[in-house]
Motif scaffolding. Structure first.
Motif, PDB file in Angstrom:
ATOM      1  N   GLN A   1      91.431  38.134 -19.363  1.00  0.00           N
ATOM      2  CA  GLN A   1      91.277  37.601 -20.721  1.00  0.00           C
ATOM      3  C   GLN A   1      91.294  36.076 -20.726  1.00  0.00           C
ATOM      4  N   GLY A   2      90.501  35.477 -19.836  1.00  0.00           N
ATOM      5  CA  GLY A   2      90.419  34.019 -19.755  1.00  0.00           C
ATOM      6  C   GLY A   2      91.340  33.389 -18.732  1.00  0.00           C
ATOM      7  N   MET A   3      92.302  34.149 -18.210  1.00  0.00           N
ATOM      8  CA  MET A   3      93.210  33.605 -17.191  1.00  0.00           C
ATOM      9  C   MET A   3      92.547  33.718 -15.825  1.00  0.00           C
ATOM     10  N   THR A   4      92.742  32.708 -14.995  1.00  0.00           N
ATOM     11  CA  THR A   4      92.245  32.762 -13.621  1.00  0.00           C
ATOM     12  C   THR A   4      93.387  32.820 -12.614  1.00  0.00           C
ATOM     13  N   SER A   5      94.604  32.633 -13.101  1.00  0.00           N
ATOM     14  CA  SER A   5      95.795  32.716 -12.265  1.00  0.00           C
ATOM     15  C   SER A   5      96.959  33.124 -13.165  1.00  0.00           C
ATOM     16  N   PRO A   6      98.093  33.512 -12.571  1.00  0.00           N
ATOM     17  CA  PRO A   6      99.237  33.890 -13.405  1.00  0.00           C
ATOM     18  C   PRO A   6      99.668  32.746 -14.332  1.00  0.00           C
ATOM     19  N   VAL A   7     100.197  33.112 -15.495  1.00  0.00           N
ATOM     20  CA  VAL A   7     100.709  32.144 -16.455  1.00  0.00           C
ATOM     21  C   VAL A   7     102.185  32.435 -16.686  1.00  0.00           C
ATOM     22  N   ALA A   8     103.010  31.424 -16.462  1.00  0.00           N
ATOM     23  CA  ALA A   8     104.450  31.533 -16.704  1.00  0.00           C
ATOM     24  C   ALA A   8     104.729  31.085 -18.133  1.00  0.00           C
ATOM     25  N   TYR A   9     105.530  31.853 -18.847  1.00  0.00           N
ATOM     26  CA  TYR A   9     105.865  31.540 -20.231  1.00  0.00           C
ATOM     27  C   TYR A   9     107.317  31.099 -20.327  1.00  0.00           C
ATOM     28  N   TRP A  10     107.502  29.889 -20.815  1.00  0.00           N
ATOM     29  CA  TRP A  10     108.826  29.344 -21.085  1.00  0.00           C
ATOM     30  C   TRP A  10     109.260  29.864 -22.439  1.00  0.00           C
ATOM     31  N   HIS A  11     110.395  30.524 -22.501  1.00  0.00           N
ATOM     32  CA  HIS A  11     110.902  31.018 -23.785  1.00  0.00           C
ATOM     33  C   HIS A  11     111.662  29.902 -24.479  1.00  0.00           C
ATOM     34  N   VAL A  12     111.384  29.751 -25.757  1.00  0.00           N
ATOM     35  CA  VAL A  12     111.995  28.694 -26.557  1.00  0.00           C
ATOM     36  C   VAL A  12     112.429  29.271 -27.898  1.00  0.00           C
ATOM     37  N   ALA A  13     113.425  28.667 -28.504  1.00  0.00           N
ATOM     38  CA  ALA A  13     113.914  29.128 -29.805  1.00  0.00           C
ATOM     39  C   ALA A  13     112.971  28.715 -30.933  1.00  0.00           C
ATOM     40  N   ASP A  14     112.347  27.545 -30.795  1.00  0.00           N
ATOM     41  CA  ASP A  14     111.470  27.022 -31.846  1.00  0.00           C
ATOM     42  C   ASP A  14     110.150  26.595 -31.209  1.00  0.00           C
ATOM     43  N   ILE A  15     109.174  27.495 -31.229  1.00  0.00           N
ATOM     44  CA  ILE A  15     107.906  27.240 -30.539  1.00  0.00           C
ATOM     45  C   ILE A  15     107.147  26.072 -31.154  1.00  0.00           C
ATOM     46  N   GLU A  16     107.185  25.941 -32.472  1.00  0.00           N
ATOM     47  CA  GLU A  16     106.462  24.833 -33.116  1.00  0.00           C
ATOM     48  C   GLU A  16     107.050  23.481 -32.712  1.00  0.00           C
ATOM     49  N   ALA A  17     108.374  23.377 -32.662  1.00  0.00           N
ATOM     50  CA  ALA A  17     109.013  22.126 -32.236  1.00  0.00           C
ATOM     51  C   ALA A  17     108.672  21.824 -30.782  1.00  0.00           C
ATOM     52  N   LYS A  18     108.706  22.842 -29.935  1.00  0.00           N
ATOM     53  CA  LYS A  18     108.405  22.620 -28.518  1.00  0.00           C
ATOM     54  C   LYS A  18     106.951  22.216 -28.338  1.00  0.00           C
ATOM     55  N   LEU A  19     106.030  22.834 -29.080  1.00  0.00           N
ATOM     56  CA  LEU A  19     104.625  22.450 -28.982  1.00  0.00           C
ATOM     57  C   LEU A  19     104.414  21.014 -29.442  1.00  0.00           C
ATOM     58  N   ALA A  20     105.134  20.606 -30.481  1.00  0.00           N
ATOM     59  CA  ALA A  20     105.046  19.215 -30.942  1.00  0.00           C
ATOM     60  C   ALA A  20     105.530  18.267 -29.841  1.00  0.00           C
ATOM     61  N   GLU A  21     106.599  18.629 -29.156  1.00  0.00           N
ATOM     62  CA  GLU A  21     107.138  17.786 -28.086  1.00  0.00           C
ATOM     63  C   GLU A  21     106.171  17.662 -26.914  1.00  0.00           C
ATOM     64  N   VAL A  22     105.607  18.805 -26.459  1.00  0.00           N
ATOM     65  CA  VAL A  22     104.716  18.725 -25.302  1.00  0.00           C
ATOM     66  C   VAL A  22     103.399  18.054 -25.670  1.00  0.00           C
ATOM     67  N   THR A  23     102.959  18.200 -26.916  1.00  0.00           N
ATOM     68  CA  THR A  23     101.750  17.511 -27.370  1.00  0.00           C
ATOM     69  C   THR A  23     101.993  16.004 -27.408  1.00  0.00           C
ATOM     70  N   ALA A  24     103.140  15.595 -27.921  1.00  0.00           N
ATOM     71  CA  ALA A  24     103.482  14.169 -27.956  1.00  0.00           C
ATOM     72  C   ALA A  24     103.572  13.590 -26.547  1.00  0.00           C
ATOM     73  N   ALA A  25     103.917  14.432 -25.583  1.00  0.00           N
ATOM     74  CA  ALA A  25     104.027  13.983 -24.195  1.00  0.00           C
ATOM     75  C   ALA A  25     102.686  13.987 -23.466  1.00  0.00           C
ATOM     76  N   GLY A  26     101.620  14.487 -24.137  1.00  0.00           N
ATOM     77  CA  GLY A  26     100.297  14.425 -23.526  1.00  0.00           C
ATOM     78  C   GLY A  26      99.579  15.737 -23.317  1.00  0.00           C
ATOM     79  N   ALA A  27     100.204  16.860 -23.642  1.00  0.00           N
ATOM     80  CA  ALA A  27      99.545  18.155 -23.479  1.00  0.00           C
ATOM     81  C   ALA A  27      98.481  18.335 -24.559  1.00  0.00           C
ATOM     82  N   THR A  28      97.489  19.148 -24.255  1.00  0.00           N
ATOM     83  CA  THR A  28      96.443  19.475 -25.215  1.00  0.00           C
ATOM     84  C   THR A  28      96.565  20.950 -25.566  1.00  0.00           C
ATOM     85  N   VAL A  29      96.777  21.238 -26.822  1.00  0.00           N
ATOM     86  CA  VAL A  29      96.902  22.619 -27.287  1.00  0.00           C
ATOM     87  C   VAL A  29      95.534  23.078 -27.762  1.00  0.00           C
ATOM     88  N   LYS A  30      95.015  24.129 -27.144  1.00  0.00           N
ATOM     89  CA  LYS A  30      93.690  24.622 -27.496  1.00  0.00           C
ATOM     90  C   LYS A  30      93.723  25.665 -28.596  1.00  0.00           C
TER      91      LYS A  30
END
Length: 118
Positions: free
Chosen positions: A58-87
């Motif tokens: 389903q679009g993956m070419t290798s295994p994907v590890a999922y970090w569990h977080v209490a607040d996914i929206e806050a964590k996504l904001a943090e990693v985006t601010a650090a330079g990640a691109t959310v598709k």
């Protein structure tokens, strides 16, 4: 940066080309039968981790590890601010989990998952 620590990697999804063969191999490796067994996904709960088999990847070419977080929206904001691109935004991936199953870190797949376990 806010303090929204992770709960660790608790989910790893593996793309597989032959679901039946992969299910047999993982059942032998883990010593258990899958807790979820469908044509579109097979999932094992072993030693505090969820191991998922995804037919065709389903679009993956290798295994994907999922970090569990209490607040996914806050964590996504943090990693985006650090330079990640959310598709794609977080969405319900079943079982009360919100997940972000797409590459978000400079060409590397980095998954985040929120469960109701806190």
């Amino acid at each position: 940066m806010r303090d929204s620590a992770t709960q660790g990697i608790k989910t790893v999804l593996h793309p597989v080309s032959d679901l039946a063969a992969a299910k047999a191999v993982y059942a032998a490796l883990l010593g258990i039968q899958p807790q979820h067994d469908a044509a579109y996904y097979v999932g094992f709960e072993a030693a505090g981790q969820h191991i998922g088999l995804v037919p065709g990847g389903q679009g993956m070419t290798s295994p994907v590890a999922y970090w569990h977080v209490a607040d996914i929206e806050a964590k996504l904001a943090e990693v985006t601010a650090a330079g990640a691109t959310v598709k794609e935004g977080a969405h319900d991936v079943g079982g009360g989990r919100l997940g972000l199953p797409s590459p978000i870190l400079m060409g590397t797949s980095l998954g985040c998952c929120r469960t109701d376990e806190r």
